[in-house]
Enzyme design. Sequence first.
Site, PDB file in Angstrom:
ATOM      1  NE  ARG A 184      70.003 105.260  61.034  1.00 50.32           N
ATOM      2  CZ  ARG A 184      68.753 105.385  61.409  1.00 50.32           C
ATOM      3  NH1 ARG A 184      68.103 106.229  61.893  1.00 50.32           N
ATOM      4  NH2 ARG A 184      68.273 104.330  60.734  1.00 50.32           N
ATOM      5  CE  LYS A 206      52.174  95.397  57.921  1.00 49.87           C
ATOM      6  NZ  LYS A 206      51.505  96.824  57.867  1.00 49.87           N
ATOM      7  N   GLY A 222      67.016  97.771  59.948  1.00 47.22           N
ATOM      8  CA  GLY A 222      66.046  97.552  60.781  1.00 47.22           C
ATOM      9  C   GLY A 222      65.939  96.666  61.723  1.00 47.22           C
ATOM     10  N   GLY A 242      64.065 100.724  55.199  1.00 51.31           N
ATOM     11  CA  GLY A 242      63.115 100.895  53.850  1.00 51.31           C
ATOM     12  C   GLY A 242      64.015 101.435  52.583  1.00 51.31           C
TER      13      GLY A 242
HETATM   14  P1  AMP Z   1      59.139  93.921  59.947  1.00 57.73           P
HETATM   15  O1  AMP Z   1      59.234  95.244  60.448  1.00 57.73           O
HETATM   16  O2  AMP Z   1      58.277  93.547  58.866  1.00 57.73           O
HETATM   17  O3  AMP Z   1      60.536  93.145  59.632  1.00 57.73           O
HETATM   18  O4  AMP Z   1      58.573  92.968  61.099  1.00 57.73           O
HETATM   19  C1  AMP Z   1      59.214  92.910  62.562  1.00 57.73           C
HETATM   20  C2  AMP Z   1      58.453  92.477  63.338  1.00 57.73           C
HETATM   21  O5  AMP Z   1      57.629  91.345  63.014  1.00 57.73           O
HETATM   22  C3  AMP Z   1      59.189  92.192  64.583  1.00 57.73           C
HETATM   23  O6  AMP Z   1      58.507  93.142  65.691  1.00 57.73           O
HETATM   24  C4  AMP Z   1      58.428  90.927  65.034  1.00 57.73           C
HETATM   25  O7  AMP Z   1      57.652  90.748  66.612  1.00 57.73           O
HETATM   26  C5  AMP Z   1      57.330  90.416  64.068  1.00 57.73           C
HETATM   27  N1  AMP Z   1      57.222  88.995  64.133  1.00 57.73           N
HETATM   28  C6  AMP Z   1      57.829  88.106  63.459  1.00 57.73           C
HETATM   29  N2  AMP Z   1      57.194  87.000  63.465  1.00 57.73           N
HETATM   30  C7  AMP Z   1      56.156  87.163  64.127  1.00 57.73           C
HETATM   31  C8  AMP Z   1      55.228  86.173  64.404  1.00 57.73           C
HETATM   32  N3  AMP Z   1      55.260  85.118  64.293  1.00 57.73           N
HETATM   33  N4  AMP Z   1      54.022  86.769  65.054  1.00 57.73           N
HETATM   34  C9  AMP Z   1      53.864  87.976  65.181  1.00 57.73           C
HETATM   35  N5  AMP Z   1      54.968  88.968  64.891  1.00 57.73           N
HETATM   36  C10 AMP Z   1      56.048  88.321  64.520  1.00 57.73           C
END
Ligand code: AMP
Length: 395
Positions: A38, A199, A352, A375
């Site tokens: 950064r 999510k 991220g 974000g």
């Molecule tokens: P995000 O911050 O929404 O991009 O989510 C990233 C996180 O999603 C990571 O820490 C992954 O471990 C989690 N993740 C991805 N696929 C799965 C899954 N099938 N089950 C549980 N967690 C997941």
Amino acid sequence: MLNKKTIEDIDVQNKRVLVRCDFNVPLNEAGEITDDKRIRESLPTIKYLLSKGAKVILCSHMGRPKGEFNMKYSLAPVAKRLSELLGFEVKLAKDVIGPSAKELAASCESGKAVLIENVRFHKEEEKNDPAFAKELASLAEVYVNDAFGTSHRAHASTAGVADYLPAVCGYLIQKEIDVMGKALADPKRPFVAILGGAKVSDKIGVIVNLIGKVDTLIIGGAMAYTFAKAQGGKTGISRVEEDKVDLARDILAKAKAAGVKLLLPVDTACAKEFDANAEITVCEENNIADDLMGLDIGPKTVDLFCEAIKNAGTVVWNGPMGVFEFPRFAVGTKAVAKAVAESDAISIIGGGDSAAAVEQLGYADKMTHISTGGGASLEFLEGKELPGIMALNDK
Ligand code: AMP
């Protein structure tokens, strides 16, 4: 593309220029910087200003000091690293808008830079308090925002200060907005978006905004199980957002109506428990056994997704395909990273986890653009206006 003034549109010679950077770097237990990316990303703007004879007053946040002076979150390590990178001592003020900052700003010479302390040492920062913003502004004659990673926040140092000074953006923000803006407005087709992560609720805005724009939408990660459920599939003990199942059904219908090709996993790498060493069982689409949870996309899905990526003109990727923190379940994420890197597509990686995965795998220099803001890039892809950019002067 960006209709905001940039540092090249304003005279900065002999002027005190307040530059909001994103110096929120990771530190280890000993307080040493473990990744200075950064800081390095902010150098083009800083060096340009120095070369034009500006008196550069740098500011940033670091961590979450919750509005109090806490030396654990001091920018001292940043001042040290900046000094090494710029080749002269970048002095650090003891405060943010206090006597030390004022004295340092006033005594800064043309072609030199100083740093004030963590703006989040004041609770007024995150509240975008006008009096605090005005005090910050009083340190300088021109304001430059180059902190893309915090530009989705309306804070005093990212937005409020622009009410009191001529306000322009730096090269980093300009690059982020130009590359991502062009991809959304005039993409080389086929335009493929890959969304993954934990999510649906985090990515819903992006999915909805992209449905009208992309040719193919690929959905992986835990998000996919909510879609599987929406199609009446069996998801075992996988992570499903029960309250988002209707929404997923809605999205499926919208994608169909818009003629968007929606690719969901056709098989899933599952395990009995959420464990790095868990044994893998591959289940067919929408048919995960009752005692299993999906942790990665399966081999057929890898082929399906990679085939779509191979022929893309533009790819936007945000979110891993599985629990990539566990090497056994990083297979899908790695394969997608490789496919994106090897394709001729214009490739944009949201910040991220996907950015981290691409960097760890050594594909960073094969991508067109890796966003510095997770974000912020998500909100941009959602079609939202970013307050830190809206606040700047129009061209
Ligand atoms: P995000 O911050 O929404 O991009 O989510 C990233 C996180 O999603 C990571 O820490 C992954 O471990 C989690 N993740 C991805 N696929 C799965 C899954 N099938 N089950 C549980 N967690 C997941």
